[in-house]
Motif scaffolding. Structure first.
Motif, PDB file in Angstrom:
ATOM      1  N   THR A 121       0.835  -1.191   0.000  1.00 19.41           N
ATOM      2  CA  THR A 121       0.000   0.000   0.000  1.00 19.41           C
ATOM      3  C   THR A 121       0.874   1.247   0.000  1.00 19.41           C
ATOM      4  O   THR A 121       1.729   1.419   0.871  1.00 19.41           O
ATOM      5  N   LEU A 122       0.662   2.103  -0.996  1.00 21.30           N
ATOM      6  CA  LEU A 122       1.389   3.376  -1.074  1.00 21.30           C
ATOM      7  C   LEU A 122       0.557   4.527  -0.518  1.00 21.30           C
ATOM      8  O   LEU A 122       1.105   5.541  -0.107  1.00 21.30           O
ATOM      9  N   GLY A 123      -0.735   4.359  -0.526  1.00 17.47           N
ATOM     10  CA  GLY A 123      -1.620   5.398  -0.010  1.00 17.47           C
ATOM     11  C   GLY A 123      -3.036   4.872   0.075  1.00 17.47           C
ATOM     12  O   GLY A 123      -3.442   4.012  -0.702  1.00 17.47           O
ATOM     13  N   ALA A 124      -3.773   5.379   1.033  1.00 11.55           N
ATOM     14  CA  ALA A 124      -5.172   4.987   1.202  1.00 11.55           C
ATOM     15  C   ALA A 124      -5.933   6.172   1.768  1.00 11.55           C
ATOM     16  O   ALA A 124      -5.373   6.956   2.559  1.00 11.55           O
ATOM     17  N   ARG A 125      -7.168   6.307   1.341  1.00 11.79           N
ATOM     18  CA  ARG A 125      -7.984   7.416   1.835  1.00 11.79           C
ATOM     19  C   ARG A 125      -9.447   7.091   1.625  1.00 11.79           C
ATOM     20  O   ARG A 125      -9.821   6.387   0.703  1.00 11.79           O
ATOM     21  N   ARG A 126     -10.263   7.638   2.506  1.00 15.44           N
ATOM     22  CA  ARG A 126     -11.717   7.569   2.386  1.00 15.44           C
ATOM     23  C   ARG A 126     -12.208   8.911   1.884  1.00 15.44           C
ATOM     24  O   ARG A 126     -11.845   9.950   2.434  1.00 15.44           O
ATOM     25  N   PHE A 127     -13.036   8.890   0.858  1.00 11.51           N
ATOM     26  CA  PHE A 127     -13.581  10.109   0.276  1.00 11.51           C
ATOM     27  C   PHE A 127     -15.076  10.192   0.578  1.00 11.51           C
ATOM     28  O   PHE A 127     -15.846   9.314   0.188  1.00 11.51           O
ATOM     29  N   LEU A 128     -15.457  11.246   1.264  1.00 12.36           N
ATOM     30  CA  LEU A 128     -16.864  11.498   1.543  1.00 12.36           C
ATOM     31  C   LEU A 128     -17.512  12.071   0.288  1.00 12.36           C
ATOM     32  O   LEU A 128     -16.812  12.585  -0.601  1.00 12.36           O
ATOM     33  N   PRO A 129     -18.838  12.023   0.191  1.00 14.27           N
ATOM     34  CA  PRO A 129     -19.489  12.590  -0.999  1.00 14.27           C
ATOM     35  C   PRO A 129     -19.080  14.041  -1.276  1.00 14.27           C
ATOM     36  O   PRO A 129     -18.920  14.426  -2.438  1.00 14.27           O
ATOM     37  N   ALA A 130     -18.862  14.827  -0.246  1.00 14.74           N
ATOM     38  CA  ALA A 130     -18.440  16.218  -0.444  1.00 14.74           C
ATOM     39  C   ALA A 130     -17.061  16.298  -1.097  1.00 14.74           C
ATOM     40  O   ALA A 130     -16.726  17.298  -1.730  1.00 14.74           O
ATOM     41  N   ASP A 131     -16.254  15.239  -0.967  1.00 17.67           N
ATOM     42  CA  ASP A 131     -14.926  15.217  -1.569  1.00 17.67           C
ATOM     43  C   ASP A 131     -14.973  14.901  -3.060  1.00 17.67           C
ATOM     44  O   ASP A 131     -14.099  15.326  -3.808  1.00 17.67           O
ATOM     45  N   TYR A 132     -15.946  14.121  -3.502  1.00 22.25           N
ATOM     46  CA  TYR A 132     -15.944  13.713  -4.905  1.00 22.25           C
ATOM     47  C   TYR A 132     -17.088  14.268  -5.741  1.00 22.25           C
ATOM     48  O   TYR A 132     -17.046  14.203  -6.960  1.00 22.25           O
ATOM     49  N   LEU A 133     -18.131  14.808  -5.104  1.00 23.14           N
ATOM     50  CA  LEU A 133     -19.216  15.407  -5.875  1.00 23.14           C
ATOM     51  C   LEU A 133     -18.914  16.877  -6.122  1.00 23.14           C
ATOM     52  O   LEU A 133     -18.339  17.546  -5.261  1.00 23.14           O
ATOM     53  N   PRO A 134     -19.292  17.396  -7.282  1.00 23.16           N
ATOM     54  CA  PRO A 134     -18.994  18.801  -7.572  1.00 23.16           C
ATOM     55  C   PRO A 134     -19.701  19.743  -6.599  1.00 23.16           C
ATOM     56  O   PRO A 134     -20.859  19.526  -6.256  1.00 23.16           O
ATOM     57  N   ALA A 135     -18.997  20.744  -6.172  1.00 23.17           N
ATOM     58  CA  ALA A 135     -19.559  21.736  -5.250  1.00 23.17           C
ATOM     59  C   ALA A 135     -20.563  22.608  -5.991  1.00 23.17           C
ATOM     60  O   ALA A 135     -20.340  22.994  -7.127  1.00 23.17           O
ATOM     61  N   GLY A 136     -21.663  22.895  -5.338  1.00 24.32           N
ATOM     62  CA  GLY A 136     -22.664  23.793  -5.904  1.00 24.32           C
ATOM     63  C   GLY A 136     -23.474  23.189  -7.033  1.00 24.32           C
ATOM     64  O   GLY A 136     -24.299  23.852  -7.622  1.00 24.32           O
ATOM     65  N   GLY A 137     -23.238  21.943  -7.354  1.00 24.94           N
ATOM     66  CA  GLY A 137     -23.997  21.300  -8.423  1.00 24.94           C
ATOM     67  C   GLY A 137     -25.406  20.967  -7.976  1.00 24.94           C
ATOM     68  O   GLY A 137     -25.695  20.880  -6.791  1.00 24.94           O
ATOM     69  N   ALA A 138     -26.281  20.801  -8.938  1.00 20.21           N
ATOM     70  CA  ALA A 138     -27.657  20.427  -8.622  1.00 20.21           C
ATOM     71  C   ALA A 138     -27.694  18.921  -8.360  1.00 20.21           C
ATOM     72  O   ALA A 138     -27.640  18.124  -9.271  1.00 20.21           O
ATOM     73  N   ARG A 139     -27.730  18.544  -7.096  1.00 21.65           N
ATOM     74  CA  ARG A 139     -27.788  17.136  -6.730  1.00 21.65           C
ATOM     75  C   ARG A 139     -28.590  16.995  -5.452  1.00 21.65           C
ATOM     76  O   ARG A 139     -28.792  17.950  -4.720  1.00 21.65           O
ATOM     77  N   THR A 140     -29.040  15.796  -5.221  1.00 21.15           N
ATOM     78  CA  THR A 140     -29.760  15.516  -3.991  1.00 21.15           C
ATOM     79  C   THR A 140     -28.814  14.798  -3.030  1.00 21.15           C
ATOM     80  O   THR A 140     -27.737  14.360  -3.418  1.00 21.15           O
ATOM     81  N   ASP A 141     -29.244  14.659  -1.802  1.00 21.34           N
ATOM     82  CA  ASP A 141     -28.438  13.951  -0.810  1.00 21.34           C
ATOM     83  C   ASP A 141     -28.554  12.442  -0.953  1.00 21.34           C
ATOM     84  O   ASP A 141     -27.793  11.701  -0.354  1.00 21.34           O
ATOM     85  N   LEU A 142     -29.540  11.997  -1.742  1.00 21.23           N
ATOM     86  CA  LEU A 142     -29.777  10.569  -1.906  1.00 21.23           C
ATOM     87  C   LEU A 142     -29.605  10.170  -3.365  1.00 21.23           C
ATOM     88  O   LEU A 142     -29.894  10.952  -4.268  1.00 21.23           O
ATOM     89  N   ILE A 143     -29.163   8.949  -3.571  1.00 19.60           N
ATOM     90  CA  ILE A 143     -29.071   8.392  -4.911  1.00 19.60           C
ATOM     91  C   ILE A 143     -30.211   7.379  -5.034  1.00 19.60           C
ATOM     92  O   ILE A 143     -30.385   6.510  -4.177  1.00 19.60           O
TER      93      ILE A 143
END
Length: 170
Positions: A121-143
Protein backbone atom coordinates in the motif's frame (compact mmCIF):
# COMPACT_ATOMS: atom_id res chain seq x y z
CA UNK A 1 -88.50 -6.04 50.98
CA UNK A 2 -85.15 -7.51 50.99
CA UNK A 3 -82.04 -5.53 50.45
CA UNK A 4 -79.18 -6.83 48.35
CA UNK A 5 -76.17 -7.55 50.52
CA UNK A 6 -73.17 -5.25 49.95
CA UNK A 7 -70.93 -8.08 48.69
CA UNK A 8 -73.50 -8.94 45.99
CA UNK A 9 -73.79 -5.32 44.87
CA UNK A 10 -70.01 -4.97 44.36
CA UNK A 11 -69.95 -8.25 42.41
CA UNK A 12 -72.59 -6.87 40.03
CA UNK A 13 -70.31 -3.91 39.19
CA UNK A 14 -67.22 -6.08 38.65
CA UNK A 15 -67.58 -6.81 34.87
CA UNK A 16 -67.57 -3.11 33.93
CA UNK A 17 -64.64 -2.49 36.27
CA UNK A 18 -62.70 -5.41 34.73
CA UNK A 19 -63.42 -4.04 31.26
CA UNK A 20 -61.94 -0.67 32.25
CA UNK A 21 -58.87 -2.37 33.66
CA UNK A 22 -58.50 -4.33 30.40
CA UNK A 23 -58.66 -1.12 28.36
CA UNK A 24 -56.11 0.53 30.63
CA UNK A 25 -53.76 -2.47 30.35
CA UNK A 26 -54.12 -2.46 26.55
CA UNK A 27 -53.43 1.29 26.40
CA UNK A 28 -50.34 0.88 28.58
CA UNK A 29 -49.11 -2.01 26.42
CA UNK A 30 -49.56 0.11 23.27
CA UNK A 31 -47.71 2.99 24.90
CA UNK A 32 -44.86 0.65 25.82
CA UNK A 33 -44.68 -0.69 22.25
CA UNK A 34 -44.67 2.86 20.89
CA UNK A 35 -41.79 3.81 23.20
CA UNK A 36 -39.81 0.71 22.23
CA UNK A 37 -40.45 1.46 18.56
CA UNK A 38 -39.29 5.04 19.01
CA UNK A 39 -36.12 3.98 20.83
CA UNK A 40 -35.32 1.34 18.19
CA UNK A 41 -36.50 3.27 15.12
CA UNK A 42 -33.07 3.24 13.44
CA UNK A 43 -32.78 -0.53 13.79
CA UNK A 44 -36.39 -1.11 12.73
CA UNK A 45 -36.00 1.18 9.69
CA UNK A 46 -32.94 -0.85 8.62
CA UNK A 47 -35.08 -3.97 8.32
CA UNK A 48 -36.09 -4.67 4.70
CA UNK A 49 -39.23 -6.42 5.96
CA UNK A 50 -40.42 -3.58 8.21
CA UNK A 51 -39.34 -0.57 6.15
CA UNK A 52 -42.40 -0.46 3.84
CA UNK A 53 -44.74 -0.60 6.86
CA UNK A 54 -42.76 2.07 8.70
CA UNK A 55 -42.69 4.27 5.58
CA UNK A 56 -46.48 4.17 5.33
CA UNK A 57 -46.88 4.84 9.07
CA UNK A 58 -44.44 7.76 8.88
CA UNK A 59 -46.24 9.06 5.79
CA UNK A 60 -49.44 9.15 7.81
CA UNK A 61 -47.91 10.55 11.00
CA UNK A 62 -45.51 12.97 9.30
CA UNK A 63 -42.36 11.44 10.80
CA UNK A 64 -39.12 10.93 8.88
CA UNK A 65 -37.35 7.59 8.53
CA UNK A 66 -33.56 7.57 8.68
CA UNK A 67 -31.99 7.08 5.24
CA UNK A 68 -31.52 3.55 3.99
CA UNK A 69 -27.88 2.45 4.15
CA UNK A 70 -26.73 -0.56 2.17
CA UNK A 71 -23.18 0.07 0.85
CA UNK A 72 -23.02 -3.45 -0.57
CA UNK A 73 -25.85 -2.52 -2.97
CA UNK A 74 -23.62 -0.09 -4.87
CA UNK A 75 -22.44 -1.84 -8.02
CA UNK A 76 -19.13 -0.59 -9.39
CA UNK A 77 -19.59 -0.40 -13.17
CA UNK A 78 -16.17 0.96 -14.10
CA UNK A 79 -13.17 2.45 -12.33
CA UNK A 80 -9.80 3.78 -13.29
CA UNK A 81 -6.89 5.68 -11.85
CA UNK A 82 -4.69 7.32 -14.47
CA UNK A 83 -1.67 9.60 -14.40
CA UNK A 84 -2.33 12.46 -16.85
CA UNK A 85 0.92 12.98 -18.79
CA UNK A 86 0.60 16.77 -18.65
CA UNK A 87 0.20 16.85 -14.83
CA UNK A 88 3.09 15.17 -12.99
CA UNK A 89 2.35 14.11 -9.40
CA UNK A 90 -1.42 14.00 -10.03
CA UNK A 91 -3.67 10.97 -10.39
CA UNK A 92 -7.13 11.17 -11.95
CA UNK A 93 -9.68 8.92 -10.22
CA UNK A 94 -12.72 7.98 -12.31
CA UNK A 95 -15.56 5.63 -11.45
CA UNK A 96 -19.12 4.88 -12.35
CA UNK A 97 -21.51 3.02 -10.09
CA UNK A 98 -25.19 2.25 -9.63
CA UNK A 99 -27.44 2.00 -6.59
CA UNK A 100 -28.98 -1.49 -6.71
CA UNK A 101 -30.76 -1.09 -3.35
CA UNK A 102 -34.56 -1.14 -3.15
CA UNK A 103 -34.70 2.36 -1.68
CA UNK A 104 -32.85 5.65 -2.12
CA UNK A 105 -29.74 5.89 -0.01
CA UNK A 106 -27.08 8.50 0.75
CA UNK A 107 -24.13 8.81 -1.57
CA UNK A 108 -21.48 6.34 -0.44
CA UNK A 109 -18.13 6.96 1.14
CA UNK A 110 -15.49 5.81 -1.33
CA UNK A 111 -12.46 4.02 0.09
CA UNK A 112 -9.46 4.01 -2.26
CA UNK A 113 -6.22 2.13 -1.74
CA UNK A 114 -3.24 2.57 -4.08
CA UNK A 115 -0.50 -0.05 -4.30
CA UNK A 116 2.82 -0.72 -6.02
CA UNK A 117 3.79 -3.65 -8.24
CA UNK A 118 4.45 -5.82 -5.15
CA UNK A 119 1.01 -5.09 -3.67
CA UNK A 120 2.34 -2.81 -0.93
CA UNK A 121 0.00 0.00 0.00
CA UNK A 122 1.39 3.38 -1.07
CA UNK A 123 -1.62 5.40 -0.01
CA UNK A 124 -5.17 4.99 1.20
CA UNK A 125 -7.98 7.42 1.84
CA UNK A 126 -11.72 7.57 2.39
CA UNK A 127 -13.58 10.11 0.28
CA UNK A 128 -16.86 11.50 1.54
CA UNK A 129 -19.49 12.59 -1.00
CA UNK A 130 -18.44 16.22 -0.44
CA UNK A 131 -14.93 15.22 -1.57
CA UNK A 132 -15.94 13.71 -4.91
CA UNK A 133 -19.22 15.41 -5.88
CA UNK A 134 -18.99 18.80 -7.57
CA UNK A 135 -19.56 21.74 -5.25
CA UNK A 136 -22.66 23.79 -5.90
CA UNK A 137 -24.00 21.30 -8.42
CA UNK A 138 -27.66 20.43 -8.62
CA UNK A 139 -27.79 17.14 -6.73
CA UNK A 140 -29.76 15.52 -3.99
CA UNK A 141 -28.44 13.95 -0.81
CA UNK A 142 -29.78 10.57 -1.91
CA UNK A 143 -29.07 8.39 -4.91
CA UNK A 144 -32.22 6.75 -6.24
CA UNK A 145 -32.66 3.00 -6.78
CA UNK A 146 -31.28 2.07 -10.19
CA UNK A 147 -29.59 5.46 -10.59
CA UNK A 148 -26.08 5.34 -12.04
CA UNK A 149 -23.51 8.05 -11.54
CA UNK A 150 -20.06 8.92 -12.80
CA UNK A 151 -17.49 10.64 -10.65
CA UNK A 152 -14.04 12.00 -11.41
CA UNK A 153 -11.59 13.86 -9.19
CA UNK A 154 -7.86 14.45 -8.88
CA UNK A 155 -5.58 13.41 -6.03
CA UNK A 156 -1.90 13.89 -5.32
CA UNK A 157 0.18 10.85 -6.22
CA UNK A 158 1.34 9.46 -2.83
CA UNK A 159 4.54 7.94 -4.24
CA UNK A 160 5.95 7.02 -7.62
CA UNK A 161 5.17 3.54 -8.88
CA UNK A 162 1.42 3.35 -8.29
CA UNK A 163 0.19 0.49 -10.46
CA UNK A 164 -2.74 -1.00 -8.54
CA UNK A 165 -5.85 0.38 -6.92
CA UNK A 166 -8.81 -0.92 -4.96
CA UNK A 167 -12.22 0.76 -4.63
CA UNK A 168 -14.71 0.00 -1.86
CA UNK A 169 -17.99 1.60 -0.83
CA UNK A 170 -18.82 2.25 2.79
Amino acid sequence: MSRTPSFAASAARAPSRRRGEGFAAAALALALLAQLGWLQHDRLAASPQLRPLLASVCGTLGCVLPPWREPSAFALLSRDVIAPPDRPGVLRVQASFRNDARWPQPWPTLSLRLSDVDGRTLGARRFLPADYLPAGGARTDLIAPGQASQIAFDIAEPAPGVVGFDFRFE
